[in-house]
Design a protein around this motif. Structure first.
Motif, PDB file in Angstrom:
ATOM      1  N   HIS A   1      34.110  58.861  35.819  1.00 33.46           N
ATOM      2  CA  HIS A   1      34.515  58.386  37.140  1.00 33.46           C
ATOM      3  C   HIS A   1      35.362  57.133  37.018  1.00 33.46           C
ATOM      4  CE1 HIS A   1      31.955  61.257  39.251  1.00 33.46           C
ATOM      5  NE2 HIS A   1      31.025  60.992  38.356  1.00 33.46           N
ATOM      6  N   ARG A   2      36.186  56.913  38.009  1.00 37.14           N
ATOM      7  CA  ARG A   2      37.107  55.787  37.980  1.00 37.14           C
ATOM      8  C   ARG A   2      36.362  54.462  38.181  1.00 37.14           C
ATOM      9  NH1 ARG A   2      42.245  57.668  38.017  1.00 37.14           N
ATOM     10  NH2 ARG A   2      42.604  59.785  38.806  1.00 37.14           N
ATOM     11  N   GLY A   3      36.900  53.422  37.588  1.00 37.20           N
ATOM     12  CA  GLY A   3      36.327  52.093  37.729  1.00 37.20           C
ATOM     13  C   GLY A   3      35.353  51.721  36.640  1.00 37.20           C
ATOM     14  N   PHE A   4      34.923  52.697  35.832  1.00 36.14           N
ATOM     15  CA  PHE A   4      33.942  52.404  34.785  1.00 36.14           C
ATOM     16  C   PHE A   4      34.662  52.028  33.482  1.00 36.14           C
ATOM     17  CE2 PHE A   4      31.409  54.573  37.864  1.00 36.14           C
ATOM     18  CZ  PHE A   4      30.153  54.000  37.743  1.00 36.14           C
ATOM     19  N   ASN A   5      35.572  51.053  33.615  1.00 34.82           N
ATOM     20  CA  ASN A   5      36.207  50.487  32.432  1.00 34.82           C
ATOM     21  C   ASN A   5      35.260  49.475  31.805  1.00 34.82           C
ATOM     22  OD1 ASN A   5      38.981  51.751  32.657  1.00 34.82           O
ATOM     23  ND2 ASN A   5      38.855  50.733  34.640  1.00 34.82           N
ATOM     24  N   LEU A   6      35.553  49.078  30.575  1.00 28.53           N
ATOM     25  CA  LEU A   6      34.593  48.313  29.771  1.00 28.53           C
ATOM     26  C   LEU A   6      35.134  46.930  29.450  1.00 28.53           C
ATOM     27  CD1 LEU A   6      31.953  48.320  28.007  1.00 28.53           C
ATOM     28  CD2 LEU A   6      33.391  49.148  26.134  1.00 28.53           C
ATOM     29  N   PHE A   7      34.259  45.934  29.571  1.00 29.59           N
ATOM     30  CA  PHE A   7      34.543  44.579  29.087  1.00 29.59           C
ATOM     31  C   PHE A   7      33.520  44.265  28.003  1.00 29.59           C
ATOM     32  CE2 PHE A   7      34.914  40.144  28.617  1.00 29.59           C
ATOM     33  CZ  PHE A   7      36.110  39.729  29.166  1.00 29.59           C
ATOM     34  N   ALA A   8      34.012  44.038  26.780  1.00 28.96           N
ATOM     35  CA  ALA A   8      33.140  43.715  25.649  1.00 28.96           C
ATOM     36  C   ALA A   8      33.112  42.204  25.485  1.00 28.96           C
ATOM     37  CB  ALA A   8      33.636  44.384  24.376  1.00 28.96           C
ATOM     38  N   LEU A   9      31.964  41.591  25.746  1.00 20.61           N
ATOM     39  CA  LEU A   9      31.857  40.147  25.662  1.00 20.61           C
ATOM     40  C   LEU A   9      30.956  39.749  24.503  1.00 20.61           C
ATOM     41  CD1 LEU A   9      29.269  38.885  28.214  1.00 20.61           C
ATOM     42  CD2 LEU A   9      30.085  41.213  28.405  1.00 20.61           C
ATOM     43  N   GLY A  10      31.386  38.737  23.798  1.00 20.05           N
ATOM     44  CA  GLY A  10      30.616  38.252  22.662  1.00 20.05           C
ATOM     45  C   GLY A  10      31.446  37.292  21.844  1.00 20.05           C
TER      46      GLY A  10
ATOM     47  N   ASP B   1      35.406  36.507  25.368  1.00 19.56           N
ATOM     48  CA  ASP B   1      34.163  35.752  25.206  1.00 19.56           C
ATOM     49  C   ASP B   1      33.372  35.779  26.514  1.00 19.56           C
ATOM     50  OD1 ASP B   1      34.905  33.434  26.908  1.00 19.56           O
ATOM     51  OD2 ASP B   1      36.376  33.064  25.343  1.00 19.56           O
ATOM     52  N   PRO B   2      32.084  35.468  26.457  1.00 21.96           N
ATOM     53  CA  PRO B   2      31.247  35.566  27.658  1.00 21.96           C
ATOM     54  C   PRO B   2      31.731  34.705  28.810  1.00 21.96           C
ATOM     55  CG  PRO B   2      29.876  35.433  25.695  1.00 21.96           C
ATOM     56  CD  PRO B   2      31.283  35.190  25.246  1.00 21.96           C
ATOM     57  N   MET B   3      32.183  33.479  28.528  1.00 21.70           N
ATOM     58  CA  MET B   3      32.613  32.597  29.612  1.00 21.70           C
ATOM     59  C   MET B   3      33.752  33.207  30.403  1.00 21.70           C
ATOM     60  SD  MET B   3      32.133  29.942  31.331  1.00 21.70           S
ATOM     61  CE  MET B   3      30.916  29.111  30.307  1.00 21.70           C
ATOM     62  N   LEU B   4      34.694  33.854  29.717  1.00 16.68           N
ATOM     63  CA  LEU B   4      35.810  34.491  30.403  1.00 16.68           C
ATOM     64  C   LEU B   4      35.320  35.624  31.303  1.00 16.68           C
ATOM     65  CD1 LEU B   4      38.859  34.510  30.719  1.00 16.68           C
ATOM     66  CD2 LEU B   4      38.993  36.066  28.769  1.00 16.68           C
ATOM     67  N   TYR B   5      34.351  36.382  30.825  1.00 17.72           N
ATOM     68  CA  TYR B   5      33.794  37.477  31.624  1.00 17.72           C
ATOM     69  C   TYR B   5      33.152  36.922  32.902  1.00 17.72           C
ATOM     70  CZ  TYR B   5      30.572  41.171  33.058  1.00 17.72           C
ATOM     71  OH  TYR B   5      29.869  42.096  33.793  1.00 17.72           O
ATOM     72  N   TYR B   6      32.365  35.854  32.759  1.00 19.62           N
ATOM     73  CA  TYR B   6      31.683  35.303  33.926  1.00 19.62           C
ATOM     74  C   TYR B   6      32.669  34.661  34.899  1.00 19.62           C
ATOM     75  CZ  TYR B   6      27.633  36.030  30.930  1.00 19.62           C
ATOM     76  OH  TYR B   6      26.683  36.593  30.109  1.00 19.62           O
ATOM     77  N   LEU B   7      33.721  34.045  34.390  1.00 20.06           N
ATOM     78  CA  LEU B   7      34.733  33.460  35.266  1.00 20.06           C
ATOM     79  C   LEU B   7      35.456  34.542  36.063  1.00 20.06           C
ATOM     80  CD1 LEU B   7      36.286  30.709  32.957  1.00 20.06           C
ATOM     81  CD2 LEU B   7      34.927  30.341  35.024  1.00 20.06           C
ATOM     82  N   LEU B   8      35.815  35.632  35.406  1.00 19.20           N
ATOM     83  CA  LEU B   8      36.470  36.730  36.118  1.00 19.20           C
ATOM     84  C   LEU B   8      35.534  37.346  37.154  1.00 19.20           C
ATOM     85  CD1 LEU B   8      38.376  38.487  33.190  1.00 19.20           C
ATOM     86  CD2 LEU B   8      39.402  37.326  35.145  1.00 19.20           C
TER      87      LEU B   8
END
Length: 821
Positions: free
Chosen positions: A64-73, A436-443
């Motif tokens: 399904h659409r929208g289930f793209n992935l962000f790998a944080l670490g 990195d995790p901070m970028l994920y949380y900021l977005l």
């Protein structure tokens, strides 16, 4: 003295086995890593990343659409390699994606058409169209040189010529019958009176009788009207003739290309869109057949605004293969390392020609979205966000499910010149961002669209449990690296030392680092030192040398700091006793290297208003967390010793010879020890150093960097000479984190250095001063001779002093009131 000697026995120092958790190499069932199995079946197991692997598999499987992935670490945890391994495995099980080509839109040149073709057929269409143009270059001139065509063309031209000549001949005959001549002038055809075959001169015409002149004028007016009407008919006759010629050309072209186009249509009959395009090509060739004639001047001026060249007139029949999947066996997996806006969505290039920038559909270039369409696209999130317009255009493509090639200037309305607007291409792919995790949380917090487009997060851990299973997997990973890069095999002792270093890197004897990049570098360096020693296999000594060498390259500042202490420039006492003075421990981080630095903390107390002044905070050198620690210290002091009356105390705390910022609460227990020492007037052993934070109940809490802090004080004490009186007090909660250097462990085994686990401030004060801390009895009093008794007594004296200063003012005031009465 008896109480003091008893107290000195307090918390026992940790045994050497608790200072470093050894990896028993005898547990390994191999002699060297060469004995371990080869590469893993499928993707290599992700050490300690089970949660992240689950998220990756879910994102890949969810269509399904929208289930793209962000790998944080953290960088170096193997995020990219792990993701690419799983994506390639999934892509191999899927069919190849489609080819995409751009072709001319003959109805609207500025809007090129996009055609979807089965994998590998884009080049075939390109070759077929190139062959068609080549064949047309031979077939059309031959068709126009054919006798039948030339005869019919000559007949049409002759009929048109005869029609014009017949019309003018009829006018001339009519004019001659009435004495009028039809003459040619620079302005065209004209009428004049005639005499025989000669035009009558004006003088002679004036000599004619008036009635003759009137008749001739009337005839000339009539003939002039007839002549003008005939002249007006000429363009229409020419148009009719040209139309008949064009129809003749189309018939000739049709007969010449019918077999060529029929062959092409049969080859592409399974693709209706290509068939429709070929029909448009046939119509355009018929309309522009003169372009194929070598000496056609008309064709030289066609296609203005197009790039010129040997084949400039035929560029509109080319096929621009944007994406070709020829030879691919699965879905595409694209790693975009430079995600600018043009590299992402594609671009339209231009050619400078006669001082003007021109373009056509052949200059449309693919972006990574085109190349990954139908598969997977992996990008670095930070790099993506650093390039203007790239993030917004990616979101637009994912939201609209199409790739629209548009320059930033067009998108913002800054460019008003005519440019191409290629037909958008439908988009169906999975995007993976790595950051990195901070970028994920900021977005997540600042971009409302982010959560809708990237619904899956793969959270990579930076450590894992030090279990036998994970240790065995780490050994296999080391073996795979050695085999892949052609390194020497490692013996079991070397692997055991790498396991120990993996615990050291995360400062936890119960955990292993998942920072595979640093562990891989350690294996490579150990292989280098093994080669330097001429060894065939890598041993533990080579790993040890690699660790020492990597520290040696970075420890210049640490040596300089210690030299300042040894020379007395920075005063740190490591023997004797002092009141209100204690050795604290800090960690300095310089890039990838961190080390412990002892620092002297002092406290001074006096009668006052209950203020505990942190000099670091007052001069803005202390950070907020450090300030919080001092406030907790003040709360503990007041709650223990002044539950009913206010503190009549002024105290100052400072980190001596500290010229930079102080942050963190790991020195809060150190400051409290110095303050209690000053209040109790009891000296602190200077051979001991302290680290740990406290809570409001006086419990000592865990801190970070415990290994570096202990080793920093140990290095100073060893340089001055260890005598068994030196040691460090650490929070008991930090004991599992100990992975100290070998020389520290050896000193502890020899009884020259000790590490004490402390759970409370009372335990720490007992060790530091040699006196018992003391607990309140049933009446709420501390035992005589205890530290707490001495502190309470000192504070009580301050309180009584405050009362003494307040009473005279109170009684004096009453006396004056009484006298006045």
């Amino acid at each position: 003295m008896s109480k003091r000697r008893k107290a000195e026995k307090g918390p026992a120092p940790l045994p050497p086995s608790a200072l470093y958790r050894v990896c028993d190499s005898a547990r390994f069932d191999f002699a060297t890593t060469a004995d371990l199995p080869g590469d893993f079946d499928g993707p290599a197991p992700a050490l300690g990343q089970e949660r992240a692997v689950e998220a990756i598999r879910f994102a890949i499987g969810m269509r399904h659409r929208g289930f793209n992935l962000f790998a944080l670490g953290a960088e170096g945890t193997g995020r990219r390699s792990l993701i690419l391994d799983h994506l390639r495995e999934a892509a191999a099980a899927r069919p190849p994606a489609d080819d995409w080509v751009y072709v001319e839109n003959f109805a609207a040149t500025a809007r090129p058409r996009a055609l979807r073709l089965p994998a590998g057929r884009g080049r075939a269409l390109e070759r077929d169209m190139a062959h068609l143009v080549e064949e047309l270059g031979h077939a059309l001139p031959a068709a126009f040189e054919a006798e039948d065509y030339r005869a019919r063309r000559q007949m049409v031209e002759s009929e048109a010529k005869q029609q014009r000549e017949a019309a003018f001949s009829a006018i001339q005959e009519d004019a001659e019958a009435h004495g009028i001549a039809l003459v040619r002038t620079p302005g065209g055809l004209g009428l004049a009176p005639s005499k025989g075959d000669e035009v009558l001169p004006p003088d002679e015409f004036k000599q004619l009788p008036d009635e003759v002149q009137a008749r001739l004028r009337a005839e000339m007016e009539r003939l002039q009207e007839r002549l003008e009407a005939t002249i007006k008919q000429v363009p229409r006759w020419d148009r009719d003739a040209r139309a008949r010629l064009r129809e003749l050309e189309r018939e000739a072209v049709g007969r010449a290309i019918v077999h060529l186009m029929d062959d092409l249509r049969r080859a592409w009959v399974d693709l209706p869109e290509v068939g429709a395009y070929l029909d448009d090509v046939a119509r355009d060739v018929a309309l522009n057949a003169q372009d194929f004639l070598p000496e056609s001047e008309e064709g030289e001026h066609r296609g203005e605004g197009r790039p010129r060249g040997p084949d400039g007139r035929f560029r509109r029949y080319r096929v621009n293969v944007l994406v070709c999947r020829e030879g691919e066996t699965g879905a595409p997996v694209v790693m975009e390392t430079y995600p600018t806006q043009p590299n992402l969505i594609g671009r339209v290039e231009h050619i400078a020609q006669y001082g003007t920038l021109i373009t056509d559909f052949n200059l449309i270039k693919a972006g990574s979205l085109h190349r990954a369409n139908g598969g997977y696209l992996v990008m670095d999130a930070l790099k993506l966000l650093m390039h203007p317009f790239a993030w917004e255009d990616l979101k637009r493509a994912l939201r609209d499910h199409e790739i629209r090639i548009e320059s930033p200037g067009q998108a913002m309305g800054l460019i008003s010149t005519l440019s191409l607007e290629p037909q958008p291409i439908p988009l169906d792919l999975k995007v993976v961002l790595v950051g990195d995790p901070m970028l994920y949380y900021l977005l997540s917090h600042n971009d409302p669209e982010f959560g809708e487009l990237f619904k899956v997060s793969a959270d990579f851990d930076w450590h894992m449990e030090r279990s036998e299973t994970n240790t065995a997997l780490l050994a296999r990973s080391v073996a795979a690296l050695a085999r892949k890069e052609g390194l020497r095999p490692l013996d079991r002792g070397a692997v055991a030392r790498i396991v120990e270093q993996a615990s050291r890197e995360v400062a936890d004897s119960t955990r292993l680092s998942t920072h595979m990049a640093s562990l891989a570098d350690l294996v490579r360096e150990a292989d280098y030192w093994a080669g330097d020693a001429g060894a065939q296999t890598v041993a533990a000594s080579h790993v040890e040398r690699a660790v020492a060498a990597s520290i040696r390259r970075l420890d210049r500042v640490r040596d300089n700091v210690q030299d300042e202490m040894l020379s007395g420039t920075v005063h740190i006492a490591t023997d004797g006793e002092a009141v209100g003075q204690i050795n604290g421990l800090a960690v300095l981080e310089l890039g990838r290297f961190s080390f412990g630095r002892p620092t002297r903390v002092t406290a001074r107390v006096r009668f006052g208003k209950g203020d505990v002044v942190d000099i670091e905070r007052e001069v803005l050198l202390g950070g907020p967390i450090h300030g919080k620690g001092v406030m907790i210290l003040s709360s503990f002091l007041a709650s223990r010793y002044a539950t009913e009356l206010p503190l009549a105390l002024s105290a100052t705390l400072v980190f001596e010879q500290s010229y930079g910022g102080i942050e963190g609460d790991s020195a809060s227990s150190t400051e409290l020890y110095a303050l209690l020492s000053a209040l109790a007037d009891l000296p602190i052993r200077q051979g001991l150093a302290v680290t740990g934070s406290i809570d409001q109940f006086g419990r000592v809490q865990a801190i970070g960097g415990v290994n570096e802090k202990i080793e920093g004080f140990f290095d100073l004490c060893r340089a001055r000479g260890l005598d068994g009186s030196h040691g460090v007090l650490i929070p008991a909660a930090n004991v599992p984190h100990l992975m100290l250097r070998k020389d520290v462990v050896e000193a502890a085994e020899a009884g020259l250095f000790a590490v004490y686990p402390v759970e409370s401030v009372d335990q720490g004060m007992a060790l530091l001063t040699g006196y018992p801390a003391g607990e309140r009895d049933a009446e709420g009093k501390f035992p005589s001779g205890s530290i707490n008794r001495r502190v309470a007594a000192r504070l009580g004296a301050f309180m009584r002093r405050a009362e003494d200063l307040a009473m005279p003012r109170l009684s004096g005031g009453l006396g004056r009131n009484g006298g006045g009465g």
